[in-house]
Design a protein around this motif. Structure first.
Motif, short mmCIF file in Angstrom:
data_model
loop_
_atom_site.label_atom_id
_atom_site.label_comp_id
_atom_site.label_asym_id
_atom_site.label_seq_id
_atom_site.Cartn_x
_atom_site.Cartn_y
_atom_site.Cartn_z
N GLU A 236 0.85 -1.20 0.00
CA GLU A 236 0.00 0.00 0.00
C GLU A 236 0.88 1.25 0.00
N VAL A 237 0.47 2.25 -0.77
CA VAL A 237 1.16 3.54 -0.81
C VAL A 237 0.11 4.65 -0.73
N ALA A 238 0.33 5.60 0.17
CA ALA A 238 -0.61 6.73 0.30
C ALA A 238 0.08 7.88 1.00
N GLU A 239 -0.55 9.04 0.95
CA GLU A 239 -0.05 10.18 1.72
C GLU A 239 -0.19 9.86 3.21
N SER A 240 0.69 10.41 4.00
CA SER A 240 0.81 10.04 5.42
C SER A 240 -0.52 10.09 6.17
N GLU A 241 -1.19 11.21 6.14
CA GLU A 241 -2.44 11.37 6.88
C GLU A 241 -3.53 10.46 6.35
N GLU A 242 -3.59 10.32 5.03
CA GLU A 242 -4.59 9.46 4.39
C GLU A 242 -4.40 8.01 4.80
N LEU A 243 -3.16 7.55 4.84
CA LEU A 243 -2.88 6.15 5.21
C LEU A 243 -3.30 5.88 6.65
N TYR A 244 -3.05 6.84 7.50
CA TYR A 244 -3.36 6.68 8.92
C TYR A 244 -4.87 6.70 9.18
N LEU A 245 -5.59 7.58 8.48
CA LEU A 245 -7.03 7.73 8.70
C LEU A 245 -7.85 6.71 7.91
N ASN A 246 -7.31 6.28 6.76
CA ASN A 246 -8.08 5.40 5.89
C ASN A 246 -7.22 4.25 5.34
N PRO A 247 -6.70 3.38 6.21
CA PRO A 247 -5.91 2.25 5.72
C PRO A 247 -6.80 1.26 4.96
N LEU A 248 -6.31 0.74 3.86
CA LEU A 248 -7.11 -0.16 3.04
C LEU A 248 -6.66 -1.62 3.14
N HIS A 249 -5.37 -1.85 3.08
CA HIS A 249 -4.86 -3.22 3.10
C HIS A 249 -5.00 -3.81 4.51
N PRO A 250 -5.42 -5.05 4.65
CA PRO A 250 -5.56 -5.67 5.98
C PRO A 250 -4.29 -5.61 6.81
N TYR A 251 -3.13 -5.71 6.17
CA TYR A 251 -1.86 -5.64 6.90
C TYR A 251 -1.63 -4.23 7.45
N HIS A 314 -3.48 7.17 -3.67
CA HIS A 314 -3.65 6.05 -2.73
C HIS A 314 -3.78 4.76 -3.54
N SER A 315 -2.75 3.91 -3.42
CA SER A 315 -2.74 2.64 -4.17
C SER A 315 -2.63 1.48 -3.20
N VAL A 316 -3.22 0.36 -3.59
CA VAL A 316 -3.19 -0.83 -2.74
C VAL A 316 -3.14 -2.08 -3.61
N ALA A 317 -2.43 -3.11 -3.11
CA ALA A 317 -2.37 -4.40 -3.80
C ALA A 317 -3.17 -5.40 -2.97
N CYS A 318 -4.47 -5.50 -3.26
CA CYS A 318 -5.35 -6.38 -2.48
C CYS A 318 -6.55 -6.78 -3.36
N HIS A 319 -6.90 -8.06 -3.32
CA HIS A 319 -8.03 -8.55 -4.11
C HIS A 319 -9.37 -8.01 -3.63
N LEU A 320 -9.44 -7.55 -2.39
CA LEU A 320 -10.70 -6.99 -1.88
C LEU A 320 -11.14 -5.79 -2.73
#
Length: 325
Positions: A236-251, A314-320
């Motif tokens: 997963e790659v995102a801007e700092s605040e975005e990643l913290y507030l809206n994490p997408l990948h289960p890990y 905001h990019s993520v590698a997840c089948h969900l």
């Protein structure tokens, strides 16, 4: 001119495991397996993940301290994996590193004056008395004084030693500094001082950082964008605040759930991952996280998910998410 100073494309680093009298290769450690990201001028890109996920190896490959198995590393428009040692020497002043342990990375037999000034003299950036003057400027820039020039590493505290390491990294006027767990060996109060110093230096000099750490709260504080790494891959790659507030990948969600909350009234639901991190000698087929993922599906064990941009930056590698699209 592009504002991207570093571009890493599909970086791979495998380490052979040898055994027997003839030292035959019997297995391969897939330390870094297809990592891609960009760093812009004056930006801090955080790389976070558990120990052994390949963060440090990625940083060392970018600097050619380790030779990549394959992939492209483009620094200031130059593909550096194809450069020979003579060509690489000309580029080295612009790419520096601050190591994790500020004591073992300093030569105990040299005074600070020589430690900080050595690279400048070697690369022909200063001569004679200029070197001493420049070392004084650098020490003052990192919060030390000119009188420290003649002391030896054992005479300093951990935080002061790390300041010396930062001064040494800045001595060649770099455009990129790899900070490899640069504050993890320090006390928490000293960590905040060093992080603030790095921020101030970036604002003053415009240097870019690749900030490698296992501590997400530290990475969040200093980074503009964050890449989350698991078992040799960025998930997963995102801007700092975005990643913290809206994490997408289960890990990523599990990592953030483990970060302590300073407010005792706020309770955060911790996500406890089952099992251990698989061995990079034999990573799982499909998604690397499938053996520990609480939301794993049958497709996860068969097909590796590709990095997909789900929203702006905001990019993520997840089948969900690939299933939804």
């Amino acid at each position: 001119m592009s504002d991207v100073i570093l571009e890493v494309r599909n970086l791979v680093k495998y380490f052979p495991v040898k055994a027997g009298i003839l030292q035959r290769t019997i297995a391969t450690v897939k330390a870094v397996d297809g990592v891609s990201f960009q760093i812009k001028r004056g930006e801090t890109f955080g790389l976070v993940g558990e120990s052994g996920c390949g963060k440090t190896t990625t940083g060392r490959c970018i600097l050619r301290l380790e030779e990549p198995t394959s992939g492209e590393i483009i620094f200031k428009g130059i593909e550096i994996t194809k450069l020979n040692q003579k060509q690489l020497k000309k580029l080295r002043p612009k790419m520096q590193i601050v190591f994790q342990d500020p004591f073992s990375s300093l030569n105990p037999r040299l005074p600070v004056k020589e430690i900080v000034g050595e690279a400048m003299v070697y690369h022909g950036l200063v001569k004679g008395k200029e070197a001493e003057k420049k070392v004084k400027e650098l020490l003052e820039m990192v919060g030390l004084s000119a009188e420290h020039m003649y002391r030896y590493p054992h005479e300093f505290s951990g935080g002061q030693r790390q300041r010396i390491c930062i001064a040494r990294a800045l001595s060649t006027q770099p455009d990129l500094i790899v900070c490899d767990e640069a504050v993890s060996a320090l006390d928490v109060s000293i960590q905040s001082q060093i992080l603030k110093l790095l921020e101030n230096l970036q604002a003053k000099l415009g240097v870019a950082y690749l900030f490698i750490s296992h501590a997400l709260n530290v990475v969040k504080y200093i980074s503009h964008r964050i890449g989350v790494m698991y078992l040799g891959k960025i998930v997963e790659v995102a801007e700092s605040e975005e990643l913290y507030l809206n994490p997408l990948h289960p890990y990523t969600k599990a990592l953030i759930s483990a970060v302590p909350v300073p407010d005792p009234k706020v309770k955060r639901q911790k996500i406890i991952l089952k099992g251990d991190v698989p061995s990079p000698l034999n990573p799982p087929k499909g998604c690397r996280f499938v053996t520990r993922c609480p939301q794993a599906m049958s497709i996860c064990a068969e097909i590796e998910p590709q990095m997909l941009e789900v929203s702006s930056n905001h990019s993520v590698a997840c089948h969900l998410f690939q299933k939804q699209l």
